[in-house]
Design a protein around this motif. Sequence first.
Motif, PDB file in Angstrom:
ATOM      1  N   PHE A   1       6.079   2.959  83.431  1.00  0.00           N
ATOM      2  CA  PHE A   1       7.478   3.387  83.414  1.00  0.00           C
ATOM      3  C   PHE A   1       7.546   4.909  83.415  1.00  0.00           C
ATOM      4  CE2 PHE A   1       7.026  -0.578  81.113  1.00  0.00           C
ATOM      5  CZ  PHE A   1       8.086  -1.367  81.524  1.00  0.00           C
ATOM      6  N   GLN A   2       8.679   5.418  83.876  1.00  0.00           N
ATOM      7  CA  GLN A   2       9.007   6.836  83.697  1.00  0.00           C
ATOM      8  C   GLN A   2      10.492   6.936  83.389  1.00  0.00           C
ATOM      9  OE1 GLN A   2       8.811   9.540  87.081  1.00  0.00           O
ATOM     10  NE2 GLN A   2       8.018  11.174  85.778  1.00  0.00           N
ATOM     11  N   GLN A   3      10.819   7.792  82.436  1.00  0.00           N
ATOM     12  CA  GLN A   3      12.231   7.969  82.096  1.00  0.00           C
ATOM     13  C   GLN A   3      12.869   8.911  83.112  1.00  0.00           C
ATOM     14  OE1 GLN A   3      14.008   9.919  78.327  1.00  0.00           O
ATOM     15  NE2 GLN A   3      13.829   7.757  77.820  1.00  0.00           N
ATOM     16  N   ILE A   4      13.800   8.375  83.909  1.00  0.00           N
ATOM     17  CA  ILE A   4      14.481   9.138  84.952  1.00  0.00           C
ATOM     18  C   ILE A   4      15.976   9.113  84.668  1.00  0.00           C
ATOM     19  CG2 ILE A   4      14.932   9.302  87.420  1.00  0.00           C
ATOM     20  CD1 ILE A   4      12.277   7.894  87.911  1.00  0.00           C
ATOM     21  N   ASP A   5      16.546  10.285  84.483  1.00  0.00           N
ATOM     22  CA  ASP A   5      17.986  10.405  84.173  1.00  0.00           C
ATOM     23  C   ASP A   5      18.368   9.547  82.968  1.00  0.00           C
ATOM     24  OD1 ASP A   5      18.229  12.090  86.363  1.00  0.00           O
ATOM     25  OD2 ASP A   5      18.730  10.449  87.726  1.00  0.00           O
ATOM     26  N   GLY A   6      17.502   9.513  81.959  1.00  0.00           N
ATOM     27  CA  GLY A   6      17.792   8.803  80.721  1.00  0.00           C
ATOM     28  C   GLY A   6      17.546   7.307  80.768  1.00  0.00           C
ATOM     29  N   VAL A   7      17.024   6.797  81.881  1.00  0.00           N
ATOM     30  CA  VAL A   7      16.782   5.353  82.019  1.00  0.00           C
ATOM     31  C   VAL A   7      15.303   5.124  82.289  1.00  0.00           C
ATOM     32  CG1 VAL A   7      17.348   3.279  83.345  1.00  0.00           C
ATOM     33  CG2 VAL A   7      19.109   4.997  82.915  1.00  0.00           C
ATOM     34  N   ASP A   8      14.720   4.139  81.613  1.00  0.00           N
ATOM     35  CA  ASP A   8      13.322   3.778  81.851  1.00  0.00           C
ATOM     36  C   ASP A   8      13.235   2.988  83.149  1.00  0.00           C
ATOM     37  OD1 ASP A   8      12.276   4.964  79.554  1.00  0.00           O
ATOM     38  OD2 ASP A   8      12.789   3.233  78.316  1.00  0.00           O
ATOM     39  N   VAL A   9      12.499   3.526  84.124  1.00  0.00           N
ATOM     40  CA  VAL A   9      12.355   2.899  85.436  1.00  0.00           C
ATOM     41  C   VAL A   9      10.910   2.433  85.603  1.00  0.00           C
ATOM     42  CG1 VAL A   9      12.594   3.211  87.929  1.00  0.00           C
ATOM     43  CG2 VAL A   9      14.126   4.427  86.368  1.00  0.00           C
ATOM     44  N   VAL A  10      10.736   1.154  85.953  1.00  0.00           N
ATOM     45  CA  VAL A  10       9.380   0.652  86.193  1.00  0.00           C
ATOM     46  C   VAL A  10       8.984   1.064  87.612  1.00  0.00           C
ATOM     47  CG1 VAL A  10      10.257  -1.617  86.919  1.00  0.00           C
ATOM     48  CG2 VAL A  10       7.875  -1.380  86.217  1.00  0.00           C
TER      49      VAL A  10
END
Length: 512
Positions: free
Chosen positions: A301-310
């Motif tokens: 995962f990476q946190q992008i714009d405050g959201v955890d994206v797989v």
Amino acid sequence: IHKKLDAGAYHAIEEFQADVNLTFDNAMTYNERGTVVYDMAKELKIKFESDYQKLVEQLDAEDQERRQNDRACVLCGCEKRLFEPPVFFCNGINCSSKRIRRNSHFYIGGNNQYFWCNQCFNELDDKVPIELIDLTIQKSDLMKKKNDEVHEESWVQCDVCNRWIHQICGLFNTRQNKEHHSEYCCPLCLLEKRKTTETTPPPKPPGAADLPRTKLSEFLENHVASRIEAKRRQMAQDKATAENMPFDDALKIMNECGPVIIRQVTSMDRKLEVRERMLKRYAHKNYPEEFPFRCKCILVFQQIDGVDVVLFALYVYEHGEDSPPPNQRCVYISYLDSVHFMRPRRMRTFVYHEILIAYLDYARRRGFATAHIWACPPLKGDDYIFYAKPEDQKTPRDSRLRQWYIDMLVDCQNRDVVGKITNMYDLYFSNEALDATAVPYLEGDYFPGEAENIIKMLEEGGGKKSGTSGKKTKKKNQNKSKSRGGTRSTGVDEEALIASGIMDGIKNFEEL
């Protein structure tokens, strides 16, 4: 820049602006003040900055105009968001699970879980019942449909401003609103409310970092985090040198991306049963009836714009000391898939290579002796793990994907993680003293299905002879590649066997 624009590589207008400015900055850096090139670059940069500002203002005005439309979502400015069309696979005997073409007619039955293309439906006998895994149906029970369905993203109305927005844009959770009793506040109203009213923000919902940790995930995450930090400092130094800016400012830009989080989300003990013909043919060698292994799934995962994206998923199968030869103490990297949302994008290959290197190092420390990788990209339109990838994300060709793995493995050798890199032909098929029992028998791999088909051909006396000319063989392979059924165990695929190196130096199937 022109190539990136054509390929749709820019995901933000700021990325385009940075590249254009870098072009002019380089021209001014490497040419003396007062030269023709320096003066042209300076003039063009001033012109670009002026035109760029006008373009941004024009885009902002168009965006605001779209959002004012009553039929558009106030968050994204779009009227409709369409899902990727559903994919149906034919269950007919002659189709071998081929995809049913878009906009063609097909037949559906068995609780809407089984499908037949028009050709397979016509071949069904009206009087013979259709035997399925969980039920039996008649041909007359099948309903005719057309594969032209389009599914649209649902909407939700804000209870404060009464504006309508897409559920995905507003992060609306339908599962928490089953009874339709909970009040919903859109992000715009929520932001206004928090600005004007001093309220205690609600507790942060669990994210990727809150998923359970394991020894494997800790090992991978710590290794990757240290390598990313070193890489970011190196990239910041290069940026500071190229753009003549302070190192701390360049490092701050590099650190704007969210942290990379790695978690192991699956660990299951499973058993792979050996297929009938393989077991029968090598019964005299006491070939095992089954191979126990552990299936693990690793997500990144990476946190992008405050959201955890797989962003990345990896399935590995571990055969321990309790698994009989030829699978004993081997790991199999079975499936690997990703989407290109990582920031910065140029870190993708670096991070994914480091994950694989860290896993191989972890497996080596645990006592595993060999690792097997099936390097074969999915066919166009198919996906191994992530469904409906972005349209601008390309699928690598066989040779490119294989080189991608080789580059990673060479790096492993340089770090003393991997001792030797080889392939199936050099390791198993080039030695005439070995037979099929020497090849690892792995879940989801290409070999078990092909071994079964080849043994069937041998039993029926249908060994393939080679006697055609090079030109005819090439033409035949070109035609065959258009009708390939898949990239795993879906049938005898001589082209894939040849491409993998298995058939090198082998005249017919009997030599296998």
